[in-house]
Design an enzyme around this catalytic site. Structure first.
Site, PDB file in Angstrom:
ATOM      1  NE  ARG A 256      -4.470  -1.182   1.265  1.00  0.00           N
ATOM      2  CZ  ARG A 256      -5.385  -1.765   2.021  1.00  0.00           C
ATOM      3  NH1 ARG A 256      -5.255  -1.777   3.330  1.00  0.00           N
ATOM      4  NH2 ARG A 256      -6.441  -2.315   1.467  1.00  0.00           N
TER       5      ARG A 256
ATOM      6  CE  LYS B 299     -23.345 -13.744   5.255  1.00  0.00           C
ATOM      7  NZ  LYS B 299     -23.713 -12.858   6.348  1.00  0.00           N
TER       8      LYS B 299
ATOM      9  N   GLY C 180      -9.631  -8.109  -1.069  1.00  0.00           N
ATOM     10  CA  GLY C 180      -8.455  -8.536  -0.311  1.00  0.00           C
ATOM     11  C   GLY C 180      -8.164 -10.025  -0.436  1.00  0.00           C
TER      12      GLY C 180
ATOM     13  N   GLY D  43     -13.834  -2.738  -0.847  1.00  0.00           N
ATOM     14  CA  GLY D  43     -15.159  -2.097  -0.870  1.00  0.00           C
ATOM     15  C   GLY D  43     -15.271  -1.082  -1.992  1.00  0.00           C
TER      16      GLY D  43
HETATM   17  P1  AMP Z   1     -16.266 -12.184   0.684  1.00  0.00           P
HETATM   18  O1  AMP Z   1     -15.715 -11.240   1.723  1.00  0.00           O
HETATM   19  O2  AMP Z   1     -17.757 -12.165   0.576  1.00  0.00           O
HETATM   20  O3  AMP Z   1     -15.560 -12.082  -0.641  1.00  0.00           O
HETATM   21  O4  AMP Z   1     -15.977 -13.639   1.249  1.00  0.00           O
HETATM   22  C1  AMP Z   1     -14.693 -14.170   1.405  1.00  0.00           C
HETATM   23  C2  AMP Z   1     -14.831 -15.390   2.283  1.00  0.00           C
HETATM   24  O5  AMP Z   1     -15.699 -16.313   1.666  1.00  0.00           O
HETATM   25  C3  AMP Z   1     -13.533 -16.133   2.492  1.00  0.00           C
HETATM   26  O6  AMP Z   1     -13.110 -15.919   3.813  1.00  0.00           O
HETATM   27  C4  AMP Z   1     -13.909 -17.592   2.251  1.00  0.00           C
HETATM   28  O7  AMP Z   1     -13.467 -18.451   3.280  1.00  0.00           O
HETATM   29  C5  AMP Z   1     -15.418 -17.567   2.237  1.00  0.00           C
HETATM   30  N1  AMP Z   1     -15.991 -18.643   1.425  1.00  0.00           N
HETATM   31  C6  AMP Z   1     -15.679 -18.967   0.166  1.00  0.00           C
HETATM   32  N2  AMP Z   1     -16.373 -20.058  -0.218  1.00  0.00           N
HETATM   33  C7  AMP Z   1     -17.133 -20.425   0.807  1.00  0.00           C
HETATM   34  C8  AMP Z   1     -18.055 -21.505   1.032  1.00  0.00           C
HETATM   35  N3  AMP Z   1     -18.316 -22.406   0.081  1.00  0.00           N
HETATM   36  N4  AMP Z   1     -18.666 -21.575   2.230  1.00  0.00           N
HETATM   37  C9  AMP Z   1     -18.389 -20.672   3.187  1.00  0.00           C
HETATM   38  N5  AMP Z   1     -17.526 -19.650   3.048  1.00  0.00           N
HETATM   39  C10 AMP Z   1     -16.902 -19.528   1.875  1.00  0.00           C
END
Ligand code: AMP
Length: 404
Positions: free
Chosen positions: A46, A207, A360, A383
């Site tokens: 950064r 999510k 990230g 974000g």
């Molecule tokens: P995000 O911040 O929404 O991009 O989510 C990133 C997180 O999603 C990471 O820490 C992953 O461990 C989690 N992740 C990815 N695939 C899965 C899954 N199949 N079930 C639960 N968590 C997941």
């Protein structure tokens, strides 16, 4: 992409539009670097990413005042979040003396700034040691602005926050985009407004709710959408399949169905995992199995995409000319569930395309996979990059001075 592309995208002053000679320039940087327990910087990317802006200001003979947040000190001074290690590292990277001010406003900083000569560099203490920063307090913004003649925002990672140092200062002095901010906008806004086709979006992560805005904005702009990670299982459930204990957001099922309808109507090819790695727990050593996504048993959850999905997804990227990727394909932090994410990292890196990675986790994944040098552009803001891909204006960009 050169400057020509940016003209229609950014109608704001950029650093090259302002006369910096002998001027005090306040640079809002994103020095929110990771520190270990001994307050040693574990990753200085950064800081390095703002060097082009800092070096340009030095060459132009400006007096450079650098400010940033670091962590979440909650409006109070806390040495754990001091920018002193950043000032030290910057001194080494610039190979030049860097003065550290122990506050970002007040008589000490004013004294230091009044003695600055062209080319001098000062780093101010963490802006978030003052609660006024996150409250976007006008008096605080004015005090920061009074230190300088002009303002440059190079903190892309914080440009989605309406804080005093992001949107407050530009009310008082001319405000321009730095080179990093400019590059981020060029890539991320450029790709959404004028992609070279075929354009493929790869989305993953936990999510659907976190990425829904991106899907909605891109649904009539992309040729293919690939969805992996936890978010895939809300779509699979919406298609009527049982997904065991996999991550599902019940209140997103209707929206997932609508998005799939819209993509079909827009002739966008939509890819979901066809197989997955399942387990009953995330514990190391827990039993894992590979099953199709239509036969996940009760009590088991899908934690990574399977080998057949890796193959289908990789093939879907092969003919792309533009790829954006945000979000891991599985719980890649755990070895047993990391293969899908690393396979995707290699597939994106191998694509003969403009490849843009954001977020990230995804950034970490391409580095861990050892392919970061083969990615066209890795965004420095999670974000903020999502917000641009959602087609939303960032407060930090909106606040800059309009180009006449
Ligand atoms: P995000 O911040 O929404 O991009 O989510 C990133 C997180 O999603 C990471 O820490 C992953 O461990 C989690 N992740 C990815 N695939 C899965 C899954 N199949 N079930 C639960 N968590 C997941």
């Amino acid at each position: 992409m050169g400057n020509g592309n940016l003209k229609g995208i950014l109608n704001k002053l950029t650093i090259e539009d302002i006369d910096l000679k002998g001027k005090r320039v306040f640079i809002r940087a994103d020095f929110n670097v990771p520190l270990d327990e001994n307050l040693m910087i574990t990753d200085d990317r950064r800081i390095r990413s703002t060097l082009p802006t800092i070096n340009y200001c030095i060459d132009e003979g400006a007096k450079i005042i650098l400010a940033s947040h670091l962590g979440r000190p909650k409006g109070k001074p806390n040495q754990k979040y001091s920018l002193a290690p950043v000032a030290k590292r910057l001194q080494r990277l610039l190979n030049k003396e860097v003065t550290f001010a122990t506050d970002c406003v007040g008589p000490e900083v004013e004294g230091i700034v009044s003695k600055m000569r062209p080319g001098d560099v000062v780093v101010l203490e963490n802006l978030r040691f003052h609660a006024e920063e996150e409250k976007n307090d006008e008096k605080f913004a004015k005090a920061l602005a009074s230190l300088a003649d002009c303002y440059v925002n190079d903190a892309f990672g914080a440009a989605h926050r309406a804080h005093a140092s992001i949107v407050g200062i530009p009310k008082f002095i001319p405000a321009a985009a730095g080179f990093l901010l400019k590059k981020e906008i060029e890539y991320l806004k450029g790709v959404v407004s004028n992609p070279v086709r075929p354009f493929v979006a790869v989305l993953g992560g936990a999510k659907v709710s976190g990425k829904i805005g991106v899907l909605e904005n891109l649904q009539d702009k992309v040729d293919k959408v690939i969805v992996g990670g936890g978010m895939a299982f809300t779509f699979i459930k919406a298609m009527g399949y049982e997904v065991g204990d996999s991550l599902v957001e019940p209140d997103m099922l209707g929206l997932a169905e609508r998005i799939m309808d819209n993509l079909k109507r827009n002739n966008v090819k939509f890819y979901l995992p066809v197989d997955c790695v399942i387990a009953q727990s995330l514990e190391p050593g827990a039993e894992t199995k590979i099953v199709t996504t239509q036969e996940i048993p009760k009590g088991w959850r899908a934690l990574d995409i399977g080998p057949a999905s890796c193959k289908v997804f990789s093939e879907a990227i092969q003919d792309a000319k533009t790829v954006i990727w945000n979000g891991p394909m599985g719980v890649f932090e755990v070895d047993a569930f990391s293969r899908g994410t690393f396979a995707m990292a290699r597939a994106v890196a191998d694509a003969y395309a403009l490849t843009i990675v954001g977020g990230g986790d995804t950034d970490l994944a391409v580095h861990r996979a050892g392919v970061s040098d083969s990615i066209s552009f890795i965004s420095t803001g999670g974000g903020a990059s999502l917000q641009l891909l959602e087609g939303r204006e960032l407060p930090g960009i909106a606040a800059l001075t309009d180009r006449k």
